[in-house]
Write a protein that holds these residues in place. Sequence first.
Motif, mmCIF file in Angstrom:
data_model
loop_
_atom_site.group_PDB
_atom_site.id
_atom_site.type_symbol
_atom_site.label_atom_id
_atom_site.label_comp_id
_atom_site.label_asym_id
_atom_site.label_seq_id
_atom_site.Cartn_x
_atom_site.Cartn_y
_atom_site.Cartn_z
ATOM 1 N N TYR A 122 52.845 49.057 50.585
ATOM 2 C CA TYR A 122 51.419 48.821 50.800
ATOM 3 C C TYR A 122 51.190 48.309 52.217
ATOM 4 O O TYR A 122 51.965 47.508 52.730
ATOM 5 C CB TYR A 122 50.951 47.762 49.788
ATOM 6 N N ARG A 145 52.400 50.396 39.869
ATOM 7 C CA ARG A 145 51.470 50.057 38.794
ATOM 8 C C ARG A 145 50.805 48.706 39.056
ATOM 9 O O ARG A 145 49.607 48.520 38.838
ATOM 10 C CB ARG A 145 52.220 50.041 37.461
ATOM 11 N N ALA A 162 48.235 49.162 41.693
ATOM 12 C CA ALA A 162 47.029 49.810 41.161
ATOM 13 C C ALA A 162 46.168 48.781 40.425
ATOM 14 O O ALA A 162 44.938 48.781 40.554
ATOM 15 C CB ALA A 162 47.411 50.967 40.243
ATOM 16 N N ASP A 163 46.823 47.901 39.650
ATOM 17 C CA ASP A 163 46.091 46.844 38.951
ATOM 18 C C ASP A 163 45.353 45.961 39.949
ATOM 19 O O ASP A 163 44.196 45.601 39.759
ATOM 20 C CB ASP A 163 47.059 45.951 38.152
ATOM 21 N N TYR A 164 46.057 45.611 41.008
ATOM 22 C CA TYR A 164 45.458 44.753 42.028
ATOM 23 C C TYR A 164 44.234 45.415 42.651
ATOM 24 O O TYR A 164 43.194 44.777 42.858
ATOM 25 C CB TYR A 164 46.494 44.431 43.111
ATOM 26 N N GLN A 165 44.346 46.707 42.935
ATOM 27 C CA GLN A 165 43.250 47.392 43.618
ATOM 28 C C GLN A 165 42.057 47.622 42.708
ATOM 29 O O GLN A 165 40.955 47.824 43.181
ATOM 30 C CB GLN A 165 43.766 48.712 44.207
ATOM 31 N N GLN A 166 42.278 47.563 41.386
ATOM 32 C CA GLN A 166 41.176 47.774 40.450
ATOM 33 C C GLN A 166 40.405 46.502 40.142
ATOM 34 O O GLN A 166 39.250 46.555 39.781
ATOM 35 C CB GLN A 166 41.727 48.342 39.134
ATOM 36 N N ARG A 167 41.070 45.383 40.269
ATOM 37 C CA ARG A 167 40.405 44.159 39.823
ATOM 38 C C ARG A 167 39.426 43.668 40.887
ATOM 39 O O ARG A 167 39.602 43.929 42.077
ATOM 40 C CB ARG A 167 41.430 43.083 39.472
ATOM 41 N N PRO A 168 38.388 42.964 40.451
ATOM 42 C CA PRO A 168 37.416 42.462 41.428
ATOM 43 C C PRO A 168 38.052 41.397 42.316
ATOM 44 O O PRO A 168 38.996 40.726 41.893
ATOM 45 C CB PRO A 168 36.319 41.854 40.556
#
Length: 103
Positions: free
Chosen positions: A5, A63, A66-72
């Motif tokens: 990243y 994964r 991806a979780d990090y990028q989805q959360r507010p």
Amino acid sequence: MHKLYVAANVPEAYIVLNMLARAGIEARVLNEHAAGGMGELPFTHTYPEVWIDEDADRKLAARILADYQQRPPATGSVRCRQCNAENPGDFEICWQCGGAVSG
Ligand SMILES: [Zn+2]
């Protein structure tokens, strides 16, 4: 070593690093000193990068990312008890000194 990243700033890189560490993934932040301090404009086009040590961790790391990028984004911020650096509100470990963050 695998580059996972490219973060916009050092605290963001450490958010990802913390999440990886909690999942047991060995990772490191590179270029953290090239981008300038928090709140300063970067004087180069080099951004902090998060690298994982083991290629075998790539799937799980992707994964988590991806979780990090989805959360507010975390609301508010907390200051480190040791070095007084400002940390995102959901930090437990200071991005700057590694000490416990009050919250
Ligand atoms: Zn600190």
